[in-house]
Motif scaffolding. Structure first.
Motif, short mmCIF file in Angstrom:
data_model
loop_
_atom_site.label_atom_id
_atom_site.label_comp_id
_atom_site.label_asym_id
_atom_site.label_seq_id
_atom_site.Cartn_x
_atom_site.Cartn_y
_atom_site.Cartn_z
N VAL A 1 16.04 -6.85 -13.57
CA VAL A 1 17.11 -7.54 -12.40
C VAL A 1 16.01 -7.44 -11.17
CG1 VAL A 1 18.55 -6.20 -13.52
CG2 VAL A 1 17.07 -5.22 -12.68
N GLU A 2 16.88 -7.82 -9.79
CA GLU A 2 16.05 -8.33 -8.30
C GLU A 2 16.74 -6.71 -7.79
OE1 GLU A 2 17.13 -11.66 -6.18
OE2 GLU A 2 16.31 -12.82 -7.97
N LYS A 3 15.47 -6.42 -6.92
CA LYS A 3 15.88 -5.17 -6.25
C LYS A 3 14.78 -5.56 -5.22
CE LYS A 3 14.59 -1.39 -7.51
NZ LYS A 3 14.69 -0.30 -8.48
N THR A 4 15.55 -4.29 -3.69
CA THR A 4 14.46 -4.31 -2.41
C THR A 4 13.69 -3.49 -2.89
OG1 THR A 4 15.61 -6.27 -1.27
CG2 THR A 4 14.63 -4.42 -0.38
N VAL A 5 12.14 -3.00 -2.42
CA VAL A 5 11.31 -1.81 -2.69
C VAL A 5 11.04 -2.08 -0.61
CG1 VAL A 5 12.03 -1.73 -5.05
CG2 VAL A 5 9.84 -3.39 -3.77
N TYR A 6 10.84 -0.78 -0.43
CA TYR A 6 9.45 -1.06 0.11
C TYR A 6 8.30 0.49 -0.11
CZ TYR A 6 13.97 -1.37 3.16
OH TYR A 6 15.24 -1.67 3.83
N ILE A 7 7.55 -0.05 0.63
CA ILE A 7 6.08 -0.27 0.23
C ILE A 7 5.45 0.56 1.40
CG2 ILE A 7 3.78 -0.49 -0.88
CD1 ILE A 7 6.28 -0.79 -2.88
N ASP A 8 4.78 1.57 1.16
CA ASP A 8 3.57 2.42 2.18
C ASP A 8 2.96 1.34 3.11
OD1 ASP A 8 2.89 3.86 4.78
OD2 ASP A 8 2.62 5.75 2.51
N SER A 9 1.63 1.42 3.81
CA SER A 9 0.71 1.21 4.33
C SER A 9 -1.03 1.11 3.79
CB SER A 9 0.74 0.77 5.45
OG SER A 9 0.37 2.45 5.67
N ASP B 1 -0.76 -9.38 -3.01
CA ASP B 1 -1.51 -9.28 -2.36
C ASP B 1 -2.25 -8.12 -0.79
OD1 ASP B 1 -4.50 -9.99 -1.26
OD2 ASP B 1 -4.38 -12.12 -0.34
N PHE B 2 -1.74 -6.94 -1.67
CA PHE B 2 -1.55 -5.81 -0.49
C PHE B 2 -3.16 -5.75 0.23
CE2 PHE B 2 -2.24 -1.26 0.03
CZ PHE B 2 -1.14 -1.02 0.83
N GLU B 3 -2.86 -5.27 1.65
CA GLU B 3 -3.08 -5.59 2.94
C GLU B 3 -3.64 -3.69 3.00
OE1 GLU B 3 -4.24 -6.48 7.38
OE2 GLU B 3 -3.11 -8.09 5.77
N PRO B 4 -4.65 -3.42 3.01
CA PRO B 4 -4.00 -2.05 3.62
C PRO B 4 -3.76 -1.84 5.33
CG PRO B 4 -6.08 -1.90 2.03
CD PRO B 4 -5.56 -3.15 2.21
N GLY B 5 -2.80 -1.04 5.55
CA GLY B 5 -2.53 -0.54 6.89
C GLY B 5 -1.43 -1.61 7.39
N VAL B 6 -0.48 -1.70 6.40
CA VAL B 6 0.43 -2.85 6.28
C VAL B 6 1.51 -2.42 5.02
CG1 VAL B 6 1.65 -5.15 5.84
CG2 VAL B 6 -1.06 -5.15 7.02
N ARG C 1 2.34 -4.07 10.66
CA ARG C 1 1.11 -3.30 11.07
C ARG C 1 1.51 -1.57 11.39
NH1 ARG C 1 -3.55 -4.45 9.62
NH2 ARG C 1 -2.67 -7.17 9.22
N ALA C 2 1.16 -1.03 10.59
CA ALA C 2 0.89 0.40 11.37
C ALA C 2 -0.01 1.07 12.21
CB ALA C 2 0.39 1.83 10.18
#
Length: 268
Positions: A185-193, A228-233, A266-267
């Motif tokens: 199933v599709e869903k929207t998630v928010y990922i911390d920086s 492709d996770f970028e720290p600080g974003v 970007r944080a």
């Protein structure tokens, strides 16, 4: 006879053909093709492959898990092994991994490989480290074989160090031709920086996520396949969530596959 043992003549035949290639252009009629294309037997689509044999340059064979002695090494190609490029995920001997792949003139390459950081027994950790190191450079295709009876299609890749890795196509998650949309199933998630330290079987790093901007943070122990996770974003992502049947004791029962990066901030 064990089905894995029946695969050994294929690997041995390719090895002999590779060694003799510098001396003659003749090819035995019963040897598999050395091309990079398997489309003669299957259409494009998701496919799942298991590493069944690892032969080192000196001829010795590394012990690898096959399910009866540990979680097997699995590569799942979202666009199929014949596609020009796509995302790849699976298990690397101990942890789950995710990244991208692309076909080359002689084989396949893997990029941006990332994975979980669970601790496993030393032999499995050593095997995983060797595999991930090998994936840093392209593989050359030295043999392919269509489906034969109950045995799936096969491919043998050669690493830059001369190891021969034999994979067999398997059914299951990512089965070629399966409707991926029906599996999740599709869903929207928010990922911390920033990822944070957490504890699974051992110490590891987890994502912090939530379902809305004002919801409390939760920990996500697995990878986000294709990100492709970028720290600080920080990210707002559209993902497809899959239920994993019979997951290993040290793995999540849920998978996330990235569909779209809806926003990145970007944080400050």
């Amino acid at each position: 006879m064990d089905s894995r043992n029946r695969l050994i003549p294929f690997a041995a035949a390719v090895l002999v053909a590779t060694m003799l290639g510098a001396c003659t252009t003749a090819t035995a009629p019963d040897l598999p093709s050395a091309g990079t294309n398997l489309n003669q037997t299957q259409p494009s689509g998701p496919s799942r492959w298991e590493l069944v044999r690892w032969q080192q340059p000196d001829g010795s064979v590394r012990e690898i898990p096959h399910g009866d002695n540990g979680e097997p090494i699995i590569f799942e190609f979202n666009e199929g092994i014949d596609a020009a490029q796509g995302t790849v995920s699976g298990t690397s001997g101990c942890n789950r991994f995710t990244g991208s792949y692309g076909k080359t003139e002689t084989g396949i390459r893997f990029d941006r490989i990332a994975g979980t950081r669970m601790a496993c027994p030393p032999p499995r950790m050593a095997l995983e480290s060797a595999l991930l190191k090998a994936m840093q450079t392209p593989f050359s295709t030295v043999g392919t074989q269509p489906s034969a009876g109950s045995t799936g299609r096969q491919i043998i890749w050669k690493t830059v160090d001369g190891d021969l890795l034999q994979f067999v196509e398997r059914e299951g998650v990512g089965k070629r031709g399966a409707r991926v949309e029906a599996a999740g199933v599709e869903k929207t998630v928010y990922i911390d920086s920033q990822r944070v330290e957490c504890t699974g079987v051992g110490k590891m790093t987890c994502y912090r996520w939530r379902e809305s901007p004002d919801a409390p943070w939760q920990l996500w122990y697995g990878p986000i396949e294709g990100l492709d996770f970028e720290p600080g974003v920080s990210y707002r992502l559209r993902v497809r969530e899959y239920q994993v049947p019979n997951p290993p004791a040290d793995a999540s029962a849920i998978r996330w596959q990235l569909l779209k990066v809806e926003s990145r901030t970007r944080a400050q």
